[in-house]
Scaffold this active site. Structure first.
Site, mmCIF file in Angstrom:
data_model
loop_
_atom_site.group_PDB
_atom_site.id
_atom_site.type_symbol
_atom_site.label_atom_id
_atom_site.label_comp_id
_atom_site.label_asym_id
_atom_site.label_seq_id
_atom_site.Cartn_x
_atom_site.Cartn_y
_atom_site.Cartn_z
ATOM 1 N N CYS A 77 0.868 -1.179 0.000
ATOM 2 C CA CYS A 77 0.000 0.000 0.000
ATOM 3 C C CYS A 77 0.902 1.225 0.000
ATOM 4 C CB CYS A 77 -0.925 0.014 1.211
ATOM 5 S SG CYS A 77 -2.010 1.467 1.272
ATOM 6 N N HIS A 160 -2.946 -5.531 -10.024
ATOM 7 C CA HIS A 160 -3.582 -4.337 -10.579
ATOM 8 C C HIS A 160 -3.962 -4.564 -12.037
ATOM 9 C CE1 HIS A 160 -2.878 -1.419 -7.328
ATOM 10 N NE2 HIS A 160 -1.794 -2.130 -7.092
ATOM 11 N N GLU A 209 -10.564 -0.338 -5.276
ATOM 12 C CA GLU A 209 -9.549 -1.097 -4.560
ATOM 13 C C GLU A 209 -10.111 -2.437 -4.079
ATOM 14 O OE1 GLU A 209 -6.025 -0.160 -1.308
ATOM 15 O OE2 GLU A 209 -7.452 1.389 -1.901
ATOM 16 N N CYS A 218 -4.833 5.725 -4.316
ATOM 17 C CA CYS A 218 -4.194 4.419 -4.154
ATOM 18 C C CYS A 218 -2.785 4.529 -4.706
ATOM 19 C CB CYS A 218 -4.977 3.329 -4.875
ATOM 20 S SG CYS A 218 -4.198 1.696 -4.780
ATOM 21 N N GLY A 221 -1.731 1.646 -6.904
ATOM 22 C CA GLY A 221 -2.508 1.760 -8.138
ATOM 23 C C GLY A 221 -1.954 2.814 -9.072
#
Length: 280
Positions: A77, A160, A209, A218, A221
């Protein structure tokens, strides 16, 4: 009572608990049910992820455990990494620290403008590493949801999928993200990005997410979006990525590592009481 800190990176918010000293804190005993209770925005504190700081060995300053609102564990993260790095910098007085995650060691530094830059490591581009359910070209994944299709995929420690769209405002990307997360080609589900390339160094991004739903930002991301856009020839190796919560600065270096810079903010301090949250 367990002390916690509420933090966010561009609105991507976290409840952070320091479990590095169990002799003073006592056993934290985090379970999926407890993580979900904390994350509940109506009956709990509310967050996109529940972050637990744990002791670690040489080579890093802390181990960061990441739990989603559905109780599942995430491998990376980016926004939480910057938040934890800021805590460590305040604690140690250093301008460079290393956060260890399931993905590995993530070196971080404070930039002159006060933002935190995290080295999120290299992306994984093989279909087995994303992972996908079968062998396909990860630059062109055969998923068609009608309004969007032909995404690219990679892993930044978590899976992703990036769809490229002409106008982010003209599609219902939260609904499409909800549908795509559970596509049969995604055996571990995935974070679903919807990227509108404004210029070769500027991208708008909406992100659904995995395990959390729509988030204001994110970090991993954004990293995946830059990687996937560059692989498709849509942008260079550096880009500003605008998310609903604000802007991140991204660079995919020639050595393969992805760097992400942005703010990290503390919202408030508090204390957890499992009984008050209704979980054993």
């Amino acid at each position: 009572m367990i002390p916690f800190r509420k933090m966010h990176g561009l609105g991507n918010d976290f409840v952070v608990v320091d479990a590095r000293k169990p002799e003073t804190l006592g056993p934290l005993g985090v379970s999926p049910a407890r993580a979900a209770a904390v994350a509940d925005r109506h009956r709990g504190i509310g967050c996109d992820q529940f972050i637990v700081l744990e002791p670690t060995g040489p080579g890093a300053d802390v181990f960061m455990r990441i739990l989603n609102p559905d109780g599942s564990e995430a491998g990376a993260c980016g926004n939480a990494t910057r938040c934890v790095a800021q805590l460590l910098m305040a604690e140690t007085g250093r301008e460079q620290v290393t956060v260890r995650t399931l993905r590995g060691e993530l070196p971080c530094e404070r930039l002159p403008d006060g933002t935190i830059r995290a080295d999120m490591g290299p992306p994984s581009l093989d279909w087995r590493d994303v992972p996908l359910a079968r062998a396909v070209d990860t630059a062109h994944v055969p998923i068609d949801l009608g309004p969007v299709s032909d995404p690219a995929a990679c892993s930044m420690g978590n899976p992703h999928l990036t769809f490229f769209v002409g106008d982010l405002d003209r599609i219902d990307w939260p609904a499409l993200g909800r549908a795509a997360e559970h596509h049969p080609l995604l055996p571990e589900r995935a974070n679903i990005g919807f990227a509108q390339v404004i210029d070769t160094d500027h991208i708008r991004l909406g992100l659904w997410e995995r395990g959390a739903g729509v988030t204001l930002a994110c970090g991993s991301g954004a990293c995946a979006t830059l990687v996937n856009a560059h692989r498709r020839g849509l942008c260079g190796r550096r880009a500003r990525i605008d998310l609903p919560g604000g802007t991140l600065q991204l660079e995919w270096r020639l050595d393969g590592h992805v760097l992400m810079a942005g703010p990290a903010t503390t919202s408030f301090l508090g204390a957890l009481d499992w009984a008050a949250l209704g979980v054993a």
